[in-house]
Design a protein around this motif. Sequence first.
Motif, PDB file in Angstrom:
ATOM      1  N   GLN A 215       0.823  -1.206   0.000  1.00 45.45           N
ATOM      2  CA  GLN A 215       0.000   0.000   0.000  1.00 45.45           C
ATOM      3  C   GLN A 215       0.864   1.265   0.000  1.00 45.45           C
ATOM      4  N   HIS A 218       2.377   1.790  -3.358  1.00 47.37           N
ATOM      5  CA  HIS A 218       1.378   2.411  -4.253  1.00 47.37           C
ATOM      6  C   HIS A 218       1.357   3.925  -4.066  1.00 47.37           C
ATOM      7  N   GLU A 252      -2.401  -8.089  -6.107  1.00 47.11           N
ATOM      8  CA  GLU A 252      -3.823  -8.073  -5.788  1.00 47.11           C
ATOM      9  C   GLU A 252      -4.516  -9.236  -6.488  1.00 47.11           C
TER      10      GLU A 252
END
Length: 538
Positions: A215, A218, A252
């Motif tokens: 995360q 990202h 993912e």
Amino acid sequence: MTESRKLRVFLCHASQDKPIVRELYQRLLAEGWIDPWLDEEKLLPGQDWNVEIEEAVEASDAVIVCLSNNSVTKEGYVQKELRKVLDVADEKPEGTIFIIPLRLEECDPSQRLQSRHYIDYFPLEKRNKGFKGLLLSLQKRLEIIGLFGAEGESLPVSLLEIGVPGYSSIGNYEEVIERYEEAIKKALKIGDSPEHIAFMCQDLSGYLEIQGQIQKAHQYIDLGLQILSNNPENSLTRLWLDARLGRLLSHEKGKGWKTVELLKSVIEKGENLPPSQGREILLYETLNYLGLVLNSVGAYDEGHNALRRSAAIALKVGNSQEARTALMNLAYNIIDHGKFQEALQIAEDCLQEGLDKGLFEDQSYSYTIMGAAYVGLENYQAAITALKMGISLFEDLKQTWNDPYSYYDLARAYLGVGDANAAYDAAKKSLLSAEKGSDDFDAYEQAFGYEVLGRSLAELGDWSKAEEDFKKAIKIMHDEGSLFEKARAQKFYGLALIKKGETEKGIKLIKTSLSMMKRLKMAYEANAIRDTLSGIKE
């Protein structure tokens, strides 16, 4: 944009250290993408060595300053040479990464070098780890030149503060991440160029990905893309960000094909850029990862071709290390398709190159691939020997990332020779090493451990525990969306049930596995299961 060429690296050293520096020169030269400069190799009879050395320093992309008590504390020409190196570094635009201090023994760097991060090339048992760090630092320098050019546009002060060895992450990812974050904050504060900041965001996201901080990775990619919002979509820095975004998407569930689409777009745009070192690095790294993702979504032939293309481009620009990485990834993937002999040949070639260059990690990885190929060829004793060699080397390097797979294949090999107790011990080590992991593949690796543990326990007659472990493996693979591995676990579970006497239930499970393999177009596995079924009396 610079033309593709080798990285020019000058070796600054004391004459008393010539033996170890000579060995370092040969190792750098063997990489293929580095053009190292060593006086005894480059100077010709009759040349003015003083002039030639000064010109070589000025023409270099990087200088490795070999530090020892000989070079630090003693007077002599090395001090003059070091002053020249430092003077050339001072003349370069502020922030340019140029000097890489390499300690050959315990010593204190001179005052002008103390602010620079160094790499240790000692003791002997840790020399390969230091060399790997050095290669990664030089690779990063090569990437920087490919993106920004060796002259003209320089790297920012904020990037300099990371320190070149910081790129290599040879011991402390947390420190590297912290340094990058500080550098990016400073770059934003001083209004550094968008390309520089985006470059650091892309690099940092890679280290965060390694640490499993997807995360946060990202977030830095989003920052880089936002900063480059006014840049063309096919600029090299923008494509690096898109390639990294593709890697992050692959973590993912259900994003496999979206990842493929994005990586293919990066490659297509990259191929349309003018030839440069940076473009070639982008292409072979992206093709390598694309090949792995394509295999994960069942596009096997296309995935294998991508890995072959990656290796070809890396070899073309002289980066044999990246070529070996792509080829070894290819070897691992084609084993699942029954191409054991081809995989074995690739692994043997990579092993020989690793032996020639003294690269222990490449050797260990090659041995584990050879072991897996030997298991497929049913040469179980050769598999045991190769896998033990690979595991031993990984232990010497204090690396454990490959342990779950190595011990999994070792357990399979022991089952092949009928040693269920040794297989059980190896299976337990496979599972334990997977449970100690810290990345997104932990559950996947644990499923391998449970599968082979179930097989070992079935051979030992512990049916209750065997069934429990088979069910764990199947559930994990189902949850992870790994249908091929799920089908394989079902096959072995079915065989164990038949051995237990529950023939009807076992055959049903094996037929389910066959149906899944056919759907996945895994022809080799499907044919093997058909042969298994034909030999079972219902």
